[in-house]
Design a protein around this motif. Structure first.
Motif, PDB file in Angstrom:
ATOM      1  N   PHE A 136       8.642   9.880   4.484  1.00 43.79           N
ATOM      2  CA  PHE A 136       9.038  11.249   4.832  1.00 43.79           C
ATOM      3  C   PHE A 136       7.902  12.243   4.645  1.00 43.79           C
ATOM      4  N   GLY A 137       6.735  11.885   5.168  1.00 44.54           N
ATOM      5  CA  GLY A 137       5.596  12.807   5.093  1.00 44.54           C
ATOM      6  C   GLY A 137       4.676  12.549   3.927  1.00 44.54           C
ATOM      7  N   THR A 189       2.234  10.722   3.551  1.00 47.09           N
ATOM      8  CA  THR A 189       0.812  10.522   3.859  1.00 47.09           C
ATOM      9  C   THR A 189       0.129  11.832   4.235  1.00 47.09           C
ATOM     10  N   GLY A 190       0.838  12.952   4.150  1.00 51.12           N
ATOM     11  CA  GLY A 190       0.218  14.253   4.419  1.00 51.12           C
ATOM     12  C   GLY A 190       0.585  14.765   5.788  1.00 51.12           C
ATOM     13  N   LYS A 191       0.145  16.008   6.069  1.00 49.54           N
ATOM     14  CA  LYS A 191       0.565  16.708   7.283  1.00 49.54           C
ATOM     15  C   LYS A 191      -0.316  16.436   8.476  1.00 49.54           C
ATOM     16  N   HIS A 192      -1.623  16.171   8.235  1.00 49.78           N
ATOM     17  CA  HIS A 192      -2.537  16.126   9.370  1.00 49.78           C
ATOM     18  C   HIS A 192      -3.154  14.751   9.531  1.00 49.78           C
ATOM     19  N   ALA A 246       0.827  -1.206   0.000  1.00 49.25           N
ATOM     20  CA  ALA A 246       0.000   0.000   0.000  1.00 49.25           C
ATOM     21  C   ALA A 246       0.861   1.256   0.000  1.00 49.25           C
ATOM     22  N   ARG A 247       1.984   1.246   0.649  1.00 45.46           N
ATOM     23  CA  ARG A 247       2.827   2.440   0.765  1.00 45.46           C
ATOM     24  C   ARG A 247       3.792   2.570  -0.395  1.00 45.46           C
ATOM     25  N   GLY A 248       4.274   1.462  -0.869  1.00 43.84           N
ATOM     26  CA  GLY A 248       5.305   1.525  -1.898  1.00 43.84           C
ATOM     27  C   GLY A 248       6.533   2.242  -1.366  1.00 43.84           C
ATOM     28  N   ALA A 249       7.094   3.154  -2.145  1.00 47.70           N
ATOM     29  CA  ALA A 249       8.323   3.841  -1.728  1.00 47.70           C
ATOM     30  C   ALA A 249       8.034   5.162  -1.021  1.00 47.70           C
ATOM     31  N   GLY A 250       6.771   5.463  -0.756  1.00 44.85           N
ATOM     32  CA  GLY A 250       6.430   6.742  -0.132  1.00 44.85           C
ATOM     33  C   GLY A 250       6.895   6.805   1.316  1.00 44.85           C
TER      34      GLY A 250
END
Ligand SMILES: O=c1ccn([C@H]2C[C@H](O)[C@@H](COP(=O)(O)OP(=O)(O)OP(=O)(O)O)O2)c(=O)[nH]1
Ligand SMILES: [Mg+2]
Length: 151
Positions: free
Chosen positions: A145-146, A148-151, A139-143
């Motif tokens: 360091f933020g 998924t957004g700030k809040h 689901a995340r893959g290589a994402g």
């Protein structure tokens, strides 16, 4: 909770009086004391390696110990660890050493036998790496360091 027996050597006879012990039945950490002949003044920004007068041999590769700051010393006095966290390997047999860093603005005096840090036994899983060209999708893959957004 599991209890495991760990070999311990008292390297300085003074420590035999105050061996590490859990302060309460629910404690995770064992306080480590400064095995010093005299008080040390730690100036702001200074780091010093403090002996504990103790050695442990964890022996089981499925365990390790980590050394963490005490919250009171860290929060109120800025006394934390020069290595941020200490890692004690299961095959280490030398003296437990505590790197004390005064990250605060005022000098702090460490007294002989003062409790300066805490030791926590933790489980360890060693990895055997299997080299691949592609990972299975996640689901995340290589994402990171933020991502998924700030809040
Ligand atoms: O706060 C600490 C951190 C480490 N150690 C001891 C136990 C540990 O098993 C050994 C090595 O620690 P580490 O692997 O973190 O240090 P290194 O700089 O990689 O040294 P080495 O080359 O000996 O592994 O030093 C301490 O006594 N206190
Ligand atoms: Mg190492």
């Amino acid at each position: 909770m599991t209890t495991t027996t760990v070999d311990l050597k008292v390297l300085d006879a003074r420590m035999a009086e105050q061996l590490p012990a859990y302060a309460t039945p629910g404690s995770a950490g064992l306080d480590l004391r400064a095995c010093l002949d005299e008080a040390i003044v730690l100036e702001p920004g200074q780091t010093t390696l403090i002996p504990t007068g103790l050695a442990i041999h964890i022996a089981d590769p499925g365990l390790a110990a980590i050394i963490l700051p005490r919250s009171g010393l860290g929060h109120k006095h800025g006394i934390v660890l020069g290595n941020l966290v200490g890692l004690i390997d299961s095959d280490y047999q030398g003296q437990l050493m505590v790197s004390c860093w005064n990250r605060g603005q005022t000098a702090f005096t460490i007294q002989p036998m003062e409790r300066i840090a805490q030791l926590v036994l933790v489980p360890v899983v060693q990895a055997a790496f299997r080299r691949v060209e592609e990972f299975d999708a996640s689901a995340r893959g290589a994402g990171g360091f933020g991502s998924t957004g700030k809040h």
